[in-house]
Design an enzyme around this catalytic site. Sequence first.
Site, PDB file in Angstrom:
ATOM      1  CD  GLU A   7      -3.126  -1.065   2.578  1.00  0.00           C
ATOM      2  OE1 GLU A   7      -4.098  -1.857   3.197  1.00  0.00           O
ATOM      3  OE2 GLU A   7      -1.703  -0.712   3.215  1.00  0.00           O
ATOM      4  CE1 TYR A  16       2.318   1.368   8.738  1.00  0.00           C
ATOM      5  CE2 TYR A  16       4.854   0.907   9.869  1.00  0.00           C
ATOM      6  CZ  TYR A  16       3.640   0.725   8.783  1.00  0.00           C
ATOM      7  OH  TYR A  16       4.570   0.129   8.057  1.00  0.00           O
TER       8      TYR A  16
END
Length: 567
Positions: free
Chosen positions: A77, A195
């Site tokens: 992704e 993240y």
Amino acid sequence: MVNYERINTLKPEGIESKKAYLIGGGIASLAAAEYLIRDGHMKGENITILEQANILGGSMDGSRNAEDGYLARGGREMEEHYECMWDLFSEVSSLEESGRTVLDEFKELNDNDPNYSNCRAIANRGEKLDFSTLGLEKHHVDQLTKLFLVKEADLGAITVEQFFDASFLETDFWLYWRSMFAFENWHSLVEMKRYMHRFMHLMPGMSKMEGLVFTKFNQYDSMILPLIKKLEAQKVRFDLNTQVTDLDIDITGDKKTVKGIHLIRNGEKEEFIKTTESDLVFFTNGSMTENSTLGDMNTAPELNRSEGGCWSLWKKIAEKDSAFGKPEVFCSDIDKTKWESYTITAKGPKMRALVEKFAEREIAPHKTVTGGIITVKDSNWLLSVTVNRQPQFTNQPDDVIVMWAYALFPDNEGDFIKKKMSDCTGKELLQELLYHLGIDEKDMHEYIDTSIVLPCMMPYITSQFMPRVKGDRPEVVPAGSTNLAFLGQFAEIKDDCVFTVEYSVRSAIMAVYTLLKLEKNPPEIYASQYDVRVVANATKAMYSGRPLPAESIIKKLLSNTTLEGLI
């Protein structure tokens, strides 16, 4: 890379006599070879990539054919702020369109076909779930805010489940997060924090997978192969079926220099390459897909618990100096780092119609299908499945579609197949998926008879997420190193996120620029957490339409100012 850094570097003194040896043939080494040539002015013929497998690309694979079943162990992704990756592919020529780059075709494709999901999660055998919000209560937002604000150094080796309360781990946010990024409850909280910072700008579109970009074909054909072709044209040497077994490293005072490379070719012929301080050695330490094993329609893949070649090499190197990291932190608990994926090659209209039902799209050439993974919320395996743009392979027939599925709990018993996922054959894996998609047992043969399923067990696939502290990963160029650099997911890069192509490419640029002492800096990490607009939008997404704390007061204060539309 800011425009001020887009310079033509000066040729390093003595570059003509230098040689470079890159251990591992994944994207990190391929990128390092490209930057040695592009910015380091090294001749391609002086660069050798040493790879123990018989093919380059590492974890970014895609292979086989429709008759035997296609195979891809995983997918990537990506998003538009992969600054290093896009810099790399901005100068790699497209294999399809003359005069254009991989970046040119990639951006055009995703501009014309932006990604979004019509079905992010299902339960109750095919019931589509509401994914309009992240499902967070105020106390969950408070916990995320606390994680955002705390210093990374203060977290140590804390895991996700040690920080959040049990109710957070049942939220839709955590369902989307863990299935999208492959996080487990026992993984590193530091990595989750990174993240959060790195991809905060994607939080408003997280449940719909908006903001992601995907390749036209599988990532080997779309990204690895064009890069290989460019390096081949530059006469870079690829030594396949070549396993490096040890490095001779002279450590005198604070100076560390690789003096020799021990290797075995084709599993039998031992060789030694003598190196000097002038030569460069790059090592991709650790591997997510080392010791991967395959099954088939009638056989489950075995779990290979033996020590893989790259892990063995890293351990030998780490014994020589503490600056070279601690591989055992990442590779010593396979039951916490493994999971299983499987690739489905399906022919005919039945599977196509089923996919279109959930994707709410007609499968058309080179168009988005599911828009990312569909996660089965009530699956004991926590199963997810995705269908990317079709065809996924350049030789894929028109009447064939390729699907990819994976699950985070391979040791759990299935809901339909009463076996551990890890013990299931390809046929049984497909049956479990069909069950969750609402297909009755009596009708499953119509799908099974026209499908080929290739399961893949990966012992180390989430090893990069294991709890760790400073020093467990070596710096890209350790202190005192004269000619050795570490590449890939197990080298330390401040603020960036592992399990991404971006991380590997960034390590390559850092290594080349540092060892060659180039007057150029790598592209900056997109610092979304410092953009007040991004923070505001992410906060609104977490509150799912509920009023924000002190929202009315803030709006009043900002009224009739240039910041009026911020909240």
